[in-house]
Design an enzyme around this catalytic site. Structure first.
Site, PDB file in Angstrom:
ATOM      1  N   LYS A   1       0.824  -1.220   0.000  1.00 26.55           N
ATOM      2  CA  LYS A   1       0.000   0.000   0.000  1.00 26.55           C
ATOM      3  C   LYS A   1       0.856   1.268   0.000  1.00 26.55           C
ATOM      4  CE  LYS A   1      -4.263  -2.034   1.654  1.00 26.55           C
ATOM      5  NZ  LYS A   1      -3.901  -3.457   1.841  1.00 26.55           N
TER       6      LYS A   1
HETATM    7  C1  LIG Z   1      -4.571  -4.511   1.203  1.00 23.25           C
HETATM    8  C2  LIG Z   1      -3.825  -5.798   1.110  1.00 23.25           C
HETATM    9  C3  LIG Z   1      -4.206  -6.811   0.199  1.00 23.25           C
HETATM   10  C4  LIG Z   1      -5.441  -6.702  -0.689  1.00 23.25           C
HETATM   11  O1  LIG Z   1      -5.344  -5.706  -1.633  1.00 23.25           O
HETATM   12  P1  LIG Z   1      -6.614  -5.274  -2.531  1.00 23.25           P
HETATM   13  O2  LIG Z   1      -6.181  -4.082  -3.279  1.00 23.25           O
HETATM   14  O3  LIG Z   1      -7.719  -5.028  -1.565  1.00 23.25           O
HETATM   15  O4  LIG Z   1      -6.928  -6.408  -3.403  1.00 23.25           O
HETATM   16  C5  LIG Z   1      -3.423  -7.951   0.124  1.00 23.25           C
HETATM   17  N1  LIG Z   1      -2.347  -8.126   0.923  1.00 23.25           N
HETATM   18  C6  LIG Z   1      -1.955  -7.191   1.814  1.00 23.25           C
HETATM   19  C7  LIG Z   1      -0.764  -7.441   2.664  1.00 23.25           C
HETATM   20  C8  LIG Z   1      -2.676  -5.998   1.941  1.00 23.25           C
HETATM   21  O5  LIG Z   1      -2.294  -5.069   2.840  1.00 23.25           O
END
Ligand SMILES: *Cc1c(COP(=O)(O)O)cnc(C)c1O
Length: 469
Positions: free
Chosen positions: A112
């Site tokens: 993220k």
């Molecule tokens: C947010 C997150 C996901 C999922 O991502 P999306 O964009 O909701 O599909 C997967 N793995 C981790 C570690 C995350 O923080």
């Protein structure tokens, strides 16, 4: 570049306004009106570029008209300088033609950061130009909160309030949020669960009167800028594995369909991607759609991969929009029926169209631990549970062994010690240098009751760098 709503009724916006919005006024999500397209020769000419230079070339068309090139270049150079690995998103080989793209070298150790480090800087740039301030209110069950706070901590024009369920996030995740101090940073622990937090955020967007005219901005993946930033690393990986002359496949651990939707866009922009594997945990609404054309709300199961614990998948609407020939009215009807009845199927030819690119697998906790153990035994690498789900799904769903398969490594395993321990991997994991003293740092957090009025009063009281709005 103009952006339109998936439900067809909200006004089209430019990049700047899309950045400063959450949902469209008709309840839809914004998508580019026309997707840029690159030729194979153009993409090939980007081989070997540093990450931020590649990012500039891939994202430039999306911000055109809103941010001058020189400013955008500078913002991108600053954004990706915060990552601890010189390659920013390095590839690590697991076995023949199978790779993990490590997306966890950013400040909060999860993918993220790629989007939220950029989002914070873009917000500050645009707001300074407009001489405006905004308030961010976000709910988190873990990774989003810390990445958003890290992304906005130095923003002059943003106050950020992150709600997490009191005593229901892991200690690493809580400390990654509560140990960051700043006049504009506010951690709120709600005496309730994650859904309670999310409901308060939704209610605050729906009625913003308590903000006294200050605008509210979304930091979850309904914000287009987050999707945009994630398109880049698909190009980055493919270019290192012989693309665009050859195709590449990706397996993506997913919950809200944000990260994998970025891969779908990369392909539509001209990158040869032969397959996208949707990797879910037991919360498998996306897998049920891909495997059986049933998009039906289930019950929420807490798992060892909490960042994918969702019941409905917000970005899926963006794919549905394309599958329905970008007919906003059709999507509005579909989502209305979903709200009423909790589920739908699409016409068989639309579903078949999706299946030409997407495959899927749901992986339970036991299989997740098995995958962590298996990869550790074979390579000595410790995977986090989300990435492990991606590996398992890649191996089950892979269409061709000749095509490189890249699993998106979405988090550093140190963030999820429970899963690593349950997998029986006897290797002590150390926090990276910049977080070494995380457990000694002082924390700051306000505990509030599960009460919307109390939360909104708190925001109004502190929303201007700690002072009343
Ligand atoms: C947010 C997150 C996901 C999922 O991502 P999306 O964009 O909701 O599909 C997967 N793995 C981790 C570690 C995350 O923080």
């Amino acid at each position: 570049m103009r952006y339109i709503s998936t439900r067809g009724k909200a006004p089209a916006l430019n990049f700047e306004d899309v950045l400063l919005t959450g949902l469209a006024s008709d309840g839809g999500l914004y998508v580019p009106e026309n997707l840029p397209h690159f030729t194979v020769e153009e993409i090939a000419s980007w081989a070997g570029l540093p990450y931020h230079e590649l990012a500039f070339r891939v994202m430039r068309p999306f911000v055109s008209g809103s941010i001058p090139d020189a400013d955008f270049k500078r913002i991108l150079a600053q954004t990706y300088a915060t990552f601890a690995h010189p390659a920013v998103a390095p590839l690590r080989q697991l076995e023949g033609n199978e790779w993990v793209m490590e997306l966890f070298h950013g400040p909060t150790l999860a993918f993220k950061d790629f989007a939220l480090q950029l989002l914070g800087r873009l917000l500050d740039y645009v707001l300074a130009k407009r001489n405006e301030r905004v308030v961010i209110i976000g709910a988190t069950s873990g990774d989003t909160g810390s990445a958003a706070i890290e992304g906005c901590r130095r923003c002059e024009n943003v106050d950020i309030f992150i709600l997490h369920p009191h005593q229901r996030v892991s200690e690493v995740q809580r400390r990654q949020m509560t140990t960051i101090f700043g006049e504009n940073i506010h951690n709120i622990a709600i005496e309730g669960n994650f859904d309670d937090c999310q409901e308060m955020v939704k209610a605050s967007f729906a009625d913003q009167g308590f903000l006294k005219g200050t605008r509210l901005v979304a930091v979850n993946s309904i914000n287009w800028a987050r999707i945009m930033a994630q398109i880049v690393y698909y190009f980055h990986a493919a270019l290192q594995l012989g693309g665009p002359a050859r195709s590449v496949a990706f397996s993506v651990p997913t919950g809200n369909f944000g990260d994998i939707f970025a891969g779908y866009l990369a392909r539509n922009m001209g990158l040869p991607i032969s397959q996208l594997v949707v990797a879910t945990n037991r919360n498998d609404i996306l897998h049920r759609f891909m495997s059986g054309n049933q998009y039906v709300k289930g019950t929420l199961h807490p798992t060892l991969s909490p960042s994918m614990d969702i019941m409905v998948s917000s970005n899926f609407e963006r794919l549905l929009f394309d599958l329905h020939g970008r007919n906003g009215e059709a999507i509005a009807q579909l989502m209305a029926s979903f709200k009423l009845g909790g589920g739908f199927s699409v016409e068989p030819d639309r579903w078949t169209e999706a299946r030409t690119l997407f495959d899927s697998l749901a992986v339970d906790d036991e299989q997740t631990c098995q995958a962590i153990a298996e990869v550790f035994a074979a390579t000595g690498e410790v995977l986090d549970p989300h990435t492990a789900i991606g590996v398992k799904a890649a191996r089950e769903c892979r269409r061709s062994l000749d095509t490189p398969m890249v699993v998106l490594g979405t988090a550093h395993p140190v963030k999820f010690p429970d899963a690593v321990e349950q997998a029986g991997v006897g290797k002590a994991l150390a926090l990276p240098a910049h977080l070494e003293d995380l457990f000694q740092r002082p924390e700051r957090c306000t505990v509030l009751p599960n009460d919307l009025a109390a939360v909104q009063a708190f925001v109004a009281e502190h929303g201007n760098r700690g002072k009343p709005l």
